[in-house]
Motif scaffolding. Structure first.
Motif, mmCIF file in Angstrom:
data_model
loop_
_atom_site.group_PDB
_atom_site.id
_atom_site.type_symbol
_atom_site.label_atom_id
_atom_site.label_comp_id
_atom_site.label_asym_id
_atom_site.label_seq_id
_atom_site.Cartn_x
_atom_site.Cartn_y
_atom_site.Cartn_z
ATOM 1 N N PHE A 359 -18.935 31.937 9.473
ATOM 2 C CA PHE A 359 -18.220 31.270 10.615
ATOM 3 C C PHE A 359 -18.959 32.097 11.488
ATOM 4 O O PHE A 359 -19.134 30.682 12.500
ATOM 5 N N GLY A 360 -19.042 33.109 12.149
ATOM 6 C CA GLY A 360 -19.074 33.285 13.450
ATOM 7 C C GLY A 360 -20.556 32.449 13.667
ATOM 8 O O GLY A 360 -21.074 32.128 14.934
ATOM 9 N N GLN A 361 -21.474 32.556 12.579
ATOM 10 C CA GLN A 361 -22.418 32.403 13.367
ATOM 11 C C GLN A 361 -23.799 31.049 13.175
ATOM 12 O O GLN A 361 -23.993 30.957 14.297
ATOM 13 N N ARG A 362 -22.349 30.032 12.909
ATOM 14 C CA ARG A 362 -22.372 29.261 12.954
ATOM 15 C C ARG A 362 -21.769 28.465 13.940
ATOM 16 O O ARG A 362 -22.370 27.476 14.475
ATOM 17 N N ILE A 363 -21.134 28.513 14.382
ATOM 18 C CA ILE A 363 -20.309 29.109 15.810
ATOM 19 C C ILE A 363 -21.020 29.213 17.105
ATOM 20 O O ILE A 363 -21.697 28.283 17.962
ATOM 21 N N GLN A 364 -21.948 30.402 16.536
ATOM 22 C CA GLN A 364 -22.856 31.047 17.756
ATOM 23 C C GLN A 364 -24.315 29.626 18.096
ATOM 24 O O GLN A 364 -25.071 29.333 18.695
ATOM 25 N N GLU A 365 -24.311 29.136 17.110
ATOM 26 C CA GLU A 365 -25.720 27.739 17.150
ATOM 27 C C GLU A 365 -25.394 27.011 17.146
ATOM 28 O O GLU A 365 -25.914 26.234 17.594
ATOM 29 N N ALA A 366 -23.999 26.427 17.109
ATOM 30 C CA ALA A 366 -23.580 25.474 18.014
ATOM 31 C C ALA A 366 -23.630 25.806 19.756
ATOM 32 O O ALA A 366 -23.851 24.766 20.161
ATOM 33 N N GLU A 367 -22.971 26.915 20.206
ATOM 34 C CA GLU A 367 -22.750 27.206 21.138
ATOM 35 C C GLU A 367 -24.583 27.419 22.106
ATOM 36 O O GLU A 367 -24.898 26.322 23.082
#
Length: 390
Positions: A359-367
């Protein structure tokens, strides 16, 4: 012995403060617990804001910097298998950063101080700031089996996170704020050309990586590793393989490898001590604050502290006014906390945090995707990276 300002620590902040004060005739003595060679052997960051470059120029030590320093007008963020360039100069109205190693800054300042015949005491043990709560502070130290005393008007604690200056503050007078990160940076220096002419910050599912340099022939590379990792477990071949795994394929293929001549693991933390003044003792640089190197702010924050303290001391000695000294802590901390925020944010969006999972990795990618496609977001990054106004 008596001097006007006693400076504890001969890193860049102590040397820079001493040199600036010398330009206006204020006497200083610098005390350093290590040898000159040890100080010059420290490997540190080397991305300088324009404000830091200007301050070194004011101190009369920027000639070699202007000749050998590398001006960078952008950085690249690597994610989703590609490089995304942030145009620092275009987004900030012409500002840039300069790559010039902290060791070189220290060398230039040392040479200038020695050429001027100014006093630096190396290998001074048991250094202790004393009576700084009153009007007659002094610093004691041991050298060659003899105890010495330096009476002074003010004491500048420029002796780093582990130095005596902050530790000498009375209990209860200091409030600290700290964040420990669950990883460190494994860094190598190698005599190989950099993979790119600008810095590359990489976010990858295996962890963060940074491609930096010290010169067109010397590269500085980092990879994120667990906080308990041992440098002995990382032979050069393993390091180069891991670095290339975390870079876009085209960039990875362009990496020139070679034997490292320095390899170390640096823990990451955010730390701030408040206030930065206690009577006639002033904390400067790492003695008062530490930031993760992700935002390239450590040396630059030390320089901004020096700028504020120098201005206060100049006002005191030229106009007998303590207004600038009274304002030192508040002014310095206002800029410190902005840099702490930026460094924390850069660390958060670029590193792999074990507790956040996929989840954290996806949030980083989106940001990151938003960051590189939004001019407003890119501008905010650029403004902080090149350095906020004083």
């Amino acid at each position: 012995m008596r001097t006007q300002v006693a400076i504890i620590g001969s890193g860049p902040s102590g040397l820079l403060l001493g040199q600036l004060l010398a330009t206006i005739g204020i006497e200083t003595v610098i005390l350093e617990r290590s040898s000159r060679e040890h100080v010059l052997g420290r490997v540190r960051a080397g991305v300088l804001e324009q404000g830091t470059v200007d301050l070194l120029g004011e101190a009369g030590v920027a000639d070699r910097l202007h000749t050998e320093g590398l001006q960078h007008s952008g950085i690249s963020l690597a994610f989703d298998g590609r490089l995304h360039r942030i145009d620092l100069t275009g987004l900030t109205g012409g500002k840039h950063v300069t790559v010039y190693g902290q060791t070189e800054v220290t060398h230039d300042l040392m040479d200038k101080r020695e050429a001027a015949g100014l006093v630096t005491v190396y290998e001074a043990s048991n250094v202790a700031p004393r009576d700084f709560g009153g009007a007659s502070p002094f610093v004691s130290y041991h050298k060659d089996g003899v105890t010495h005393r330096i009476d002074c008007d003010f004491i500048a604690g420029c002796d780093g996170y582990h130095g005596i200056s902050r530790g000498s503050v009375p209990e209860g007078a200091l409030k600290t704020f700290e964040r420990q990160y669950p990883f460190g940076w494994l860094g190598v220096l190698a005599e190989v050309p950099p993979v790119d002419h600008e810095l590359i910050y990489a976010n990858h599912e295996r962890g963060f990586a940074l491609c930096s340099m010290r010169s067109p022939r010397r590269s500085r590379y980092y990879v994120q590793v667990p906080a308990d990792e041992r440098v002995e477990d990382w032979p050069d071949d393993r390091f180069w393989d891991e670095l290339r795994r975390r870079l876009p394929s085209q960039t990875a293929a362009a990496v020139t490898t070679g034997p490292s001549f320095e390899k170390s693991i640096a823990p990451l933390r955010s730390f701030v001590a408040e206030p930065m003044r206690f009577g006639r003792l002033f904390l400067v640089g790492d003695a008062a604050h530490i930031v993760p190197p992700t935002g390239a702010k450590g040396l630059n924050l030390a320089a901004s502290d020096v700028r504020y303290l120098f201005a206060g001391l100049r006002e005191f000695y030229s106009h007998q006014s303590e207004a600038g000294l009274d304002a030192y802590s508040a002014k310095a901390l206002a800029r410190v906390w902005k840099a702490v925020r930026f460094s924390w944010w850069m660390t958060t969006i670029l590193h792999r945090f074990p507790e956040t999972g996929e989840f954290g990795q996806r949030i980083q990618e989106a940001e990151l995707d938003y960051l590189v496609h939004s001019k407003a977001a890119s501008t905010a990054l650029a403004e902080n990276y090149v350095g906020l106004p004083y």
